[in-house]
Design a protein around this motif. Structure first.
Motif, PDB file in Angstrom:
ATOM      1  N   ARG A 121      34.004 -29.219  19.777  1.00  0.00           N
ATOM      2  CA  ARG A 121      35.533 -29.339  18.957  1.00  0.00           C
ATOM      3  C   ARG A 121      35.714 -28.086  18.293  1.00  0.00           C
ATOM      4  O   ARG A 121      34.726 -27.213  18.490  1.00  0.00           O
ATOM      5  CB  ARG A 121      35.407 -30.065  17.803  1.00  0.00           C
ATOM      6  CG  ARG A 121      34.034 -29.153  16.772  1.00  0.00           C
ATOM      7  CD  ARG A 121      33.994 -30.194  16.003  1.00  0.00           C
ATOM      8  NE  ARG A 121      32.423 -29.665  15.152  1.00  0.00           N
ATOM      9  CZ  ARG A 121      32.227 -29.916  13.956  1.00  0.00           C
ATOM     10  NH1 ARG A 121      32.361 -31.483  13.492  1.00  0.00           N
ATOM     11  NH2 ARG A 121      30.882 -29.224  13.591  1.00  0.00           N
ATOM     12  N   TYR A 122      37.106 -27.903  17.967  1.00  0.00           N
ATOM     13  CA  TYR A 122      37.297 -26.569  16.820  1.00  0.00           C
ATOM     14  C   TYR A 122      36.312 -27.073  14.640  1.00  0.00           C
ATOM     15  O   TYR A 122      37.237 -27.693  14.776  1.00  0.00           O
ATOM     16  CB  TYR A 122      38.064 -25.967  16.674  1.00  0.00           C
ATOM     17  CG  TYR A 122      38.892 -25.259  17.642  1.00  0.00           C
ATOM     18  CD1 TYR A 122      38.014 -23.949  18.418  1.00  0.00           C
ATOM     19  CD2 TYR A 122      40.216 -25.532  18.758  1.00  0.00           C
ATOM     20  CE1 TYR A 122      38.628 -23.017  18.961  1.00  0.00           C
ATOM     21  CE2 TYR A 122      40.102 -25.147  19.616  1.00  0.00           C
ATOM     22  CZ  TYR A 122      39.033 -23.645  19.884  1.00  0.00           C
ATOM     23  OH  TYR A 122      40.210 -23.858  21.528  1.00  0.00           O
ATOM     24  N   ASN A 123      35.801 -26.503  14.859  1.00  0.00           N
ATOM     25  CA  ASN A 123      34.929 -26.363  13.841  1.00  0.00           C
ATOM     26  C   ASN A 123      35.872 -26.225  12.371  1.00  0.00           C
ATOM     27  O   ASN A 123      35.830 -25.383  12.724  1.00  0.00           O
ATOM     28  CB  ASN A 123      33.561 -25.435  13.562  1.00  0.00           C
ATOM     29  CG  ASN A 123      32.776 -25.650  11.783  1.00  0.00           C
ATOM     30  OD1 ASN A 123      33.866 -25.297  10.654  1.00  0.00           O
ATOM     31  ND2 ASN A 123      31.948 -26.420  12.013  1.00  0.00           N
ATOM     32  N   GLU A 181      34.394 -46.520  20.191  1.00  0.00           N
ATOM     33  CA  GLU A 181      35.578 -47.454  20.980  1.00  0.00           C
ATOM     34  C   GLU A 181      35.979 -45.779  21.138  1.00  0.00           C
ATOM     35  O   GLU A 181      36.848 -45.665  22.273  1.00  0.00           O
ATOM     36  CB  GLU A 181      35.876 -48.100  20.115  1.00  0.00           C
ATOM     37  CG  GLU A 181      35.689 -49.533  20.547  1.00  0.00           C
ATOM     38  CD  GLU A 181      36.473 -50.353  19.834  1.00  0.00           C
ATOM     39  OE1 GLU A 181      37.409 -50.398  19.716  1.00  0.00           O
ATOM     40  OE2 GLU A 181      36.222 -51.508  20.207  1.00  0.00           O
ATOM     41  N   GLN A 182      37.084 -44.498  20.436  1.00  0.00           N
ATOM     42  CA  GLN A 182      37.140 -44.033  20.575  1.00  0.00           C
ATOM     43  C   GLN A 182      36.221 -42.631  20.997  1.00  0.00           C
ATOM     44  O   GLN A 182      37.008 -41.889  21.869  1.00  0.00           O
ATOM     45  CB  GLN A 182      37.393 -43.250  18.711  1.00  0.00           C
ATOM     46  CG  GLN A 182      38.257 -43.684  17.601  1.00  0.00           C
ATOM     47  CD  GLN A 182      38.299 -43.051  16.612  1.00  0.00           C
ATOM     48  OE1 GLN A 182      38.867 -41.856  16.859  1.00  0.00           O
ATOM     49  NE2 GLN A 182      38.011 -44.006  15.581  1.00  0.00           N
ATOM     50  N   ALA A 223      38.505 -35.584  12.350  1.00  0.00           N
ATOM     51  CA  ALA A 223      37.521 -36.578  11.693  1.00  0.00           C
ATOM     52  C   ALA A 223      36.913 -37.162  12.373  1.00  0.00           C
ATOM     53  O   ALA A 223      35.582 -37.644  11.862  1.00  0.00           O
ATOM     54  CB  ALA A 223      38.426 -37.532  11.097  1.00  0.00           C
ATOM     55  N   LEU A 224      37.272 -37.357  14.048  1.00  0.00           N
ATOM     56  CA  LEU A 224      35.962 -38.242  14.769  1.00  0.00           C
ATOM     57  C   LEU A 224      35.491 -37.585  15.421  1.00  0.00           C
ATOM     58  O   LEU A 224      34.023 -38.056  14.679  1.00  0.00           O
ATOM     59  CB  LEU A 224      37.231 -38.905  16.097  1.00  0.00           C
ATOM     60  CG  LEU A 224      36.429 -39.411  17.622  1.00  0.00           C
ATOM     61  CD1 LEU A 224      35.285 -40.319  17.227  1.00  0.00           C
ATOM     62  CD2 LEU A 224      37.042 -39.094  18.458  1.00  0.00           C
ATOM     63  N   ALA A 225      35.490 -35.510  15.564  1.00  0.00           N
ATOM     64  CA  ALA A 225      34.572 -35.180  15.622  1.00  0.00           C
ATOM     65  C   ALA A 225      33.441 -35.146  14.517  1.00  0.00           C
ATOM     66  O   ALA A 225      31.922 -35.353  14.924  1.00  0.00           O
ATOM     67  CB  ALA A 225      34.853 -33.917  15.661  1.00  0.00           C
ATOM     68  N   LYS A 226      33.469 -35.149  13.157  1.00  0.00           N
ATOM     69  CA  LYS A 226      33.019 -34.661  12.571  1.00  0.00           C
ATOM     70  C   LYS A 226      31.961 -36.255  11.747  1.00  0.00           C
ATOM     71  O   LYS A 226      30.913 -36.066  11.659  1.00  0.00           O
ATOM     72  CB  LYS A 226      33.925 -34.800  11.419  1.00  0.00           C
ATOM     73  CG  LYS A 226      33.355 -34.376   9.956  1.00  0.00           C
ATOM     74  CD  LYS A 226      34.290 -33.590   8.602  1.00  0.00           C
ATOM     75  CE  LYS A 226      32.928 -33.378   7.378  1.00  0.00           C
ATOM     76  NZ  LYS A 226      33.717 -33.699   6.115  1.00  0.00           N
TER      77      LYS A 226
END
Ligand code: RP5
Length: 280
Positions: A121-123, A181-182, A223-226
Motif C-alpha cells: 500500500r502507499y502509507n 471479504e474485501q 481505508a481497507l489497508a489501514k
C-alpha cells in the motif's frame, strides 16, 4: 546467484561444510564432504508432508520423483528429469553445493514448493510504499508471509498463508465480514507474478530445496489497508506494515530480491502517472 543463505547457518541445523564461491558449482573439481543432516521432525512426518528416506523408496517411487515439477531455470516449468536435475535418479540442488546432504528441515526430495504474497500500500501519511511483513519464529527475520503449498493450488496458498500468518480476526464478526471479504476479493483477482523459481533459503541442502511463486497484490483502498488486523500467527511472531524505502531493509531468504522488483515496478508506474498528468 551463489545461494549464500543455502551455504549459511540455520538455528536448527548443525554447521555445514564450508563452501567458498568458487566451489559452489557442481562442475568445479573439489574434495567435497558435505555434512549429512535430516531433522527429526522430517522423520516424524514421513507419509504426511515428508517423503520416505531415499534408500527406502521403491524404484517406481524414485522414478516418480523425477516427474516432479521444477521452476528453477528462469521460471520455466519442467520436470526434474527434463531439467537435468537428477543424478543417478536422485534430485540434486540446481544451483550447486550447499555443504549439507540429507533434507534438513525440508520434507521432499528435490523442490519443496511455496507461494509468497507481496501485499503493498502507499502509507496515507508518508506516501511511501509499504508491505505487510511477518517476523518468522524460526530465524527471527522479517519475511513475506508465504508458506508451503502442501498440495494446494498457489492462489489458495497465497490467501491461506496471508490470513494465517498476518491477520487475526477470530471472534470479530465485523472484521470477518467487512475486511476479510474485501481481502479475499483482492486475492481472487490474482495479483501479478513477480518471481517463480529457486529460493536461496537457509534450509536448502544438496538434496532438497525451496522453490516459490511470488505474486504482488497492491491495496489501493487506503481505508481497507489501514483496517487490516495485522498480528502474527502460526509460524510468525508478529505482523506489520514495513517501509520498502529503507536502504537497510533485510528480509529472509531471497525475499528482498522480489520486493526490490516490486519497488522498481511501482516507482516506474508512478513516474508514468506523473508524466501523463504533466501532458494534460
Ligand atoms: C521460503 O520459505 C519461501 O519463500 C516462503 O516464504 C517460505 C515457506 O516456508 P515456511 O514459511 O512455510 O516455513 O523459502
Amino acid at each position: 546467484m551463489l545461494h549464500s543463505n543455502a551455504r549459511g547457518s540455520h538455528p536448527a541445523y548443525p554447521v555445514r561444510t564450508f563452501i567458498d564461491d568458487e566451489s559452489v558449482s557442481w562442475t568445479t573439481d573439489t574434495l567435497y564432504k558435505p555434512v549429512n543432516f535430516t531433522h527429526p521432525n522430517v522423520y516424524d512426518n514421513i507419509g504426511k508432508w515428508a517423503d520416505p528416506e531415499w534408500k527406502n523408496m521403491q524404484v517406481k517411487e524414485r522414478f516418480n520423483v523425477g516427474k516432479r515439477i521444477t521452476y528453477c531455470h528462469q521460471g520455466a516449468r519442467k520436470t526434474l528429469r527434463s531439467a537435468n536435475l537428477l543424478v543417478r535418479g536422485k534430485p540434486r540442488n540446481p544451483i550447486g553445493r550447499t555443504g549439507m546432504k540429507g533434507r534438513g528441515l525440508l520434507g521432499k526430495h528435490g523442490p519443496n514448493h511455496a507461494a509468497d504474497p507481496i501485499v503493498t500500500r502507499y502509507n496515507p501519511t508518508t506516501g511511501k510504499l509499504e508491505m505487510v511483513a511477518i517476523r518468522r519464529k524460526d530465524t527471527g527475520q522479517l519475511a513475506i508471509p508465504g508458506g508451503m503449498t502442501e498440495g494446494e493450488s498457489v492462489p489458495s496458498t497465497l490467501i491461506k498463508e496471508f490470513k494465517e500468518e498476518a491477520l487475526r480476526y477470530e471472534n470479530n464478526e465485523r472484521l470477518k465480514v467487512d475486511i476479510l471479504e474485501q481481502v479475499e476479493a483482492l486475492f481472487k483477482k490474482g495479483g501479478e507474478l513477480v518471481f517463480r523459481g529457486y529460493v536461496d533459503d537457509p534450509r536448502n541442502t544438496d538434496d532438497a530445496w525451496m522453490e516459490t511463486q511470488c505474486y504482488h497484490i497492491h491495496i489501493q483502498n487506503a481505508a481497507l489497508a489501514k483496517s487490516l488486523p495485522l498480528l502474527g500467527g502460526d509460524d510468525a511472531s508478529d505482523a506489520m506494515w514495513i517501509n520498502l524505502d529503507d536502504p537497510s531493509l533485510k528480509l529472509y531468504a531471497s525475499h528482498k530480491d522480489w520486493v526490490d522488483k516490486v519497488v522498481g515496478k511501482m516507482a516506474h508506474r508512478k513516474r508514468l502517472r506523473s508524466s501523463a498528468r504533466s501532458f494534460k
